[in-house]
Design a protein around this motif. Structure first.
Motif, PDB file in Angstrom:
ATOM      1  N   LEU A  51       0.834  -1.203   0.000  1.00  0.00           N
ATOM      2  CA  LEU A  51       0.000   0.000   0.000  1.00  0.00           C
ATOM      3  C   LEU A  51       0.869   1.254   0.000  1.00  0.00           C
ATOM      4  CD1 LEU A  51      -2.725  -1.176   2.517  1.00  0.00           C
ATOM      5  CD2 LEU A  51      -3.150  -0.478   0.151  1.00  0.00           C
ATOM      6  N   ASP A  52       1.893   1.265   0.836  1.00  0.00           N
ATOM      7  CA  ASP A  52       2.804   2.419   0.893  1.00  0.00           C
ATOM      8  C   ASP A  52       3.506   2.638  -0.440  1.00  0.00           C
ATOM      9  OD1 ASP A  52       2.147   2.918   3.541  1.00  0.00           O
ATOM     10  OD2 ASP A  52       3.940   1.941   4.353  1.00  0.00           O
ATOM     11  N   MET A  53       3.993   1.548  -1.058  1.00  0.00           N
ATOM     12  CA  MET A  53       4.664   1.664  -2.349  1.00  0.00           C
ATOM     13  C   MET A  53       3.738   2.284  -3.388  1.00  0.00           C
ATOM     14  SD  MET A  53       7.000  -1.674  -3.154  1.00  0.00           S
ATOM     15  CE  MET A  53       6.288  -2.937  -2.124  1.00  0.00           C
ATOM     16  N   LEU A  54       2.512   1.794  -3.425  1.00  0.00           N
ATOM     17  CA  LEU A  54       1.568   2.310  -4.421  1.00  0.00           C
ATOM     18  C   LEU A  54       1.170   3.748  -4.147  1.00  0.00           C
ATOM     19  CD1 LEU A  54      -0.251  -0.951  -5.080  1.00  0.00           C
ATOM     20  CD2 LEU A  54       0.346   0.669  -6.868  1.00  0.00           C
ATOM     21  N   ARG A  55       0.977   4.089  -2.895  1.00  0.00           N
ATOM     22  CA  ARG A  55       0.630   5.484  -2.587  1.00  0.00           C
ATOM     23  C   ARG A  55       1.747   6.414  -3.042  1.00  0.00           C
ATOM     24  NH1 ARG A  55      -1.952   3.234   2.636  1.00  0.00           N
ATOM     25  NH2 ARG A  55      -4.131   3.171   1.977  1.00  0.00           N
ATOM     26  N   ARG A  56       2.959   6.005  -2.821  1.00  0.00           N
ATOM     27  CA  ARG A  56       4.099   6.824  -3.247  1.00  0.00           C
ATOM     28  C   ARG A  56       4.193   6.865  -4.773  1.00  0.00           C
ATOM     29  NH1 ARG A  56      10.377   6.045  -1.272  1.00  0.00           N
ATOM     30  NH2 ARG A  56      11.212   7.759  -2.514  1.00  0.00           N
ATOM     31  N   ALA A  57       4.035   5.721  -5.409  1.00  0.00           N
ATOM     32  CA  ALA A  57       4.162   5.633  -6.866  1.00  0.00           C
ATOM     33  C   ALA A  57       3.047   6.387  -7.592  1.00  0.00           C
ATOM     34  CB  ALA A  57       4.177   4.172  -7.305  1.00  0.00           C
ATOM     35  N   CYS A  58       1.888   6.497  -6.977  1.00  0.00           N
ATOM     36  CA  CYS A  58       0.728   7.140  -7.614  1.00  0.00           C
ATOM     37  C   CYS A  58       0.510   8.573  -7.151  1.00  0.00           C
ATOM     38  CB  CYS A  58      -0.531   6.314  -7.342  1.00  0.00           C
ATOM     39  SG  CYS A  58      -0.507   4.664  -8.070  1.00  0.00           S
ATOM     40  N   SER A  59       1.409   9.104  -6.357  1.00  0.00           N
ATOM     41  CA  SER A  59       1.194  10.413  -5.728  1.00  0.00           C
ATOM     42  C   SER A  59       1.087  11.566  -6.722  1.00  0.00           C
ATOM     43  CB  SER A  59       2.289  10.694  -4.705  1.00  0.00           C
ATOM     44  OG  SER A  59       3.551  10.800  -5.351  1.00  0.00           O
ATOM     45  N   ASP A  60       1.591  11.412  -7.921  1.00  0.00           N
ATOM     46  CA  ASP A  60       1.518  12.494  -8.912  1.00  0.00           C
ATOM     47  C   ASP A  60       0.142  12.607  -9.569  1.00  0.00           C
ATOM     48  OD1 ASP A  60       4.121  13.269  -8.435  1.00  0.00           O
ATOM     49  OD2 ASP A  60       4.948  12.172 -10.137  1.00  0.00           O
ATOM     50  N   TRP A  61      -0.700  11.611  -9.425  1.00  0.00           N
ATOM     51  CA  TRP A  61      -2.037  11.644 -10.019  1.00  0.00           C
ATOM     52  C   TRP A  61      -3.048  12.044  -8.950  1.00  0.00           C
ATOM     53  CZ3 TRP A  61       0.391   6.646 -11.402  1.00  0.00           C
ATOM     54  CH2 TRP A  61       0.979   6.678 -12.677  1.00  0.00           C
ATOM     55  N   ALA A  62      -3.622  13.226  -9.093  1.00  0.00           N
ATOM     56  CA  ALA A  62      -4.569  13.747  -8.102  1.00  0.00           C
ATOM     57  C   ALA A  62      -5.850  12.922  -8.031  1.00  0.00           C
ATOM     58  CB  ALA A  62      -4.910  15.207  -8.426  1.00  0.00           C
ATOM     59  N   ASN A  63      -6.210  12.250  -9.097  1.00  0.00           N
ATOM     60  CA  ASN A  63      -7.463  11.495  -9.126  1.00  0.00           C
ATOM     61  C   ASN A  63      -7.270   9.997  -8.879  1.00  0.00           C
ATOM     62  OD1 ASN A  63      -6.175  11.144 -11.637  1.00  0.00           O
ATOM     63  ND2 ASN A  63      -8.121  10.847 -12.709  1.00  0.00           N
ATOM     64  N   VAL A  64      -6.131   9.619  -8.318  1.00  0.00           N
ATOM     65  CA  VAL A  64      -5.861   8.213  -7.987  1.00  0.00           C
ATOM     66  C   VAL A  64      -5.710   8.079  -6.484  1.00  0.00           C
ATOM     67  CG1 VAL A  64      -4.218   6.290  -8.236  1.00  0.00           C
ATOM     68  CG2 VAL A  64      -4.725   7.773 -10.203  1.00  0.00           C
ATOM     69  N   ARG A  65      -6.420   7.086  -5.923  1.00  0.00           N
ATOM     70  CA  ARG A  65      -6.235   6.764  -4.509  1.00  0.00           C
ATOM     71  C   ARG A  65      -5.994   5.265  -4.392  1.00  0.00           C
ATOM     72  NH1 ARG A  65     -11.291   5.112  -1.922  1.00  0.00           N
ATOM     73  NH2 ARG A  65     -13.008   5.532  -3.349  1.00  0.00           N
ATOM     74  N   VAL A  66      -5.374   4.874  -3.303  1.00  0.00           N
ATOM     75  CA  VAL A  66      -4.973   3.486  -3.092  1.00  0.00           C
ATOM     76  C   VAL A  66      -5.681   2.958  -1.853  1.00  0.00           C
ATOM     77  CG1 VAL A  66      -3.020   1.947  -2.639  1.00  0.00           C
ATOM     78  CG2 VAL A  66      -2.725   3.932  -4.155  1.00  0.00           C
ATOM     79  N   GLU A  67      -6.298   1.792  -1.991  1.00  0.00           N
ATOM     80  CA  GLU A  67      -7.010   1.146  -0.884  1.00  0.00           C
ATOM     81  C   GLU A  67      -6.649  -0.343  -0.874  1.00  0.00           C
ATOM     82  OE1 GLU A  67      -9.193   2.649   1.195  1.00  0.00           O
ATOM     83  OE2 GLU A  67      -9.266   4.587   0.183  1.00  0.00           O
ATOM     84  N   GLY A  68      -6.653  -0.930   0.305  1.00  0.00           N
ATOM     85  CA  GLY A  68      -6.492  -2.371   0.416  1.00  0.00           C
ATOM     86  C   GLY A  68      -7.862  -3.034   0.490  1.00  0.00           C
ATOM     87  N   PHE A  69      -7.912  -4.308   0.114  1.00  0.00           N
ATOM     88  CA  PHE A  69      -9.174  -5.042   0.263  1.00  0.00           C
ATOM     89  C   PHE A  69      -8.894  -6.522   0.465  1.00  0.00           C
ATOM     90  CE2 PHE A  69      -8.447  -5.940  -4.177  1.00  0.00           C
ATOM     91  CZ  PHE A  69      -9.139  -7.110  -4.453  1.00  0.00           C
ATOM     92  N   THR A  70      -9.846  -7.170   1.130  1.00  0.00           N
ATOM     93  CA  THR A  70      -9.838  -8.624   1.268  1.00  0.00           C
ATOM     94  C   THR A  70     -11.162  -9.128   0.714  1.00  0.00           C
ATOM     95  OG1 THR A  70     -10.770  -8.505   3.496  1.00  0.00           O
ATOM     96  CG2 THR A  70      -8.369  -8.606   3.331  1.00  0.00           C
ATOM     97  N   GLY A  71     -11.190 -10.376   0.363  1.00  0.00           N
ATOM     98  CA  GLY A  71     -12.440 -10.940  -0.139  1.00  0.00           C
ATOM     99  C   GLY A  71     -12.630 -10.679  -1.617  1.00  0.00           C
ATOM    100  N   LEU A  72     -13.902 -10.603  -2.006  1.00  0.00           N
ATOM    101  CA  LEU A  72     -14.243 -10.450  -3.413  1.00  0.00           C
ATOM    102  C   LEU A  72     -14.085  -9.011  -3.891  1.00  0.00           C
ATOM    103  CD1 LEU A  72     -17.509 -12.599  -3.591  1.00  0.00           C
ATOM    104  CD2 LEU A  72     -15.223 -13.235  -4.409  1.00  0.00           C
ATOM    105  N   LEU A  73     -13.516  -8.860  -5.070  1.00  0.00           N
ATOM    106  CA  LEU A  73     -13.394  -7.539  -5.678  1.00  0.00           C
ATOM    107  C   LEU A  73     -14.768  -6.925  -5.904  1.00  0.00           C
ATOM    108  CD1 LEU A  73     -11.637  -5.321  -6.922  1.00  0.00           C
ATOM    109  CD2 LEU A  73     -11.695  -6.612  -9.075  1.00  0.00           C
TER     110      LEU A  73
END
Length: 164
Positions: A51-73
């Protein structure tokens, strides 16, 4: 609002993943990068690290957020008012699997799947391949963000060809 989800395990996030996320960010109002957490699967990086890696990697896109999930997509989509899933396709073999998944997801809830072909320069790229090459000391620095490369080297540091 056109909100989509880009799901995956992202262990680790690669430039191919980021190519698909970035292209989705140009097409949709909001992109939710959904990091799957499956406790039964052994991953190189913990859910929090991914999650931390993705938040850092996606930080330049204002309309992208990162969330974790378990179970069914599909349950994640329902809970976050998401009506479309964006999946990157590298090859025909990806399509065979992803089409089946898309049809199953559509049967479970009101969610569509949008297939996005990967950019040619990343069509061979997979997290599992990056980990395998890095484990044996191969140079994967051009395949992942710099900070992810540093984390890979630190995690796999002592493992070189023939060592255990």
């Amino acid at each position: 609002m056109r909100r989509v989800v880009c799901p995956g395990s992202f262990d680790p996030v690669t430039n191919g993943h980021l190519d698909v996320v970035g292209r989705a960010a140009r097409l949709f109002d909001e992109v939710v990068v959904a990091v799957g957490v499956n406790k039964s699967k052994q991953r190189l990086f913990s859910p929090e690290e991914r999650l931390d890696m993705l938040r850092r990697a996606c930080s330049d896109w204002a309309n992208v957020r990162v969330e974790g999930f378990t179970g069914l997509l599909t349950d994640f989509c329902r809970a976050h008012d998401v009506h479309a899933i964006v999946k990157g396709l590298r090859a025909v073999s990806d399509f065979d699997y992803e089409l089946q998944m898309a049809q199953m997801n559509a049967s479970l809830t009101d969610v569509e799947t949008v297939f996005m072909p990967t950019s040619p320069e990343w069509s061979f790229l997979a997290s599992s391949l990056v980990k395998e090459v890095a484990t044996f000391g191969g140079d994967v620095s051009g395949l992942v963000p710099d900070f992810v490369h540093d984390l890979l080297v630190a995690r796999l540091g002592g493992h070189r060809d023939g060592e255990s």
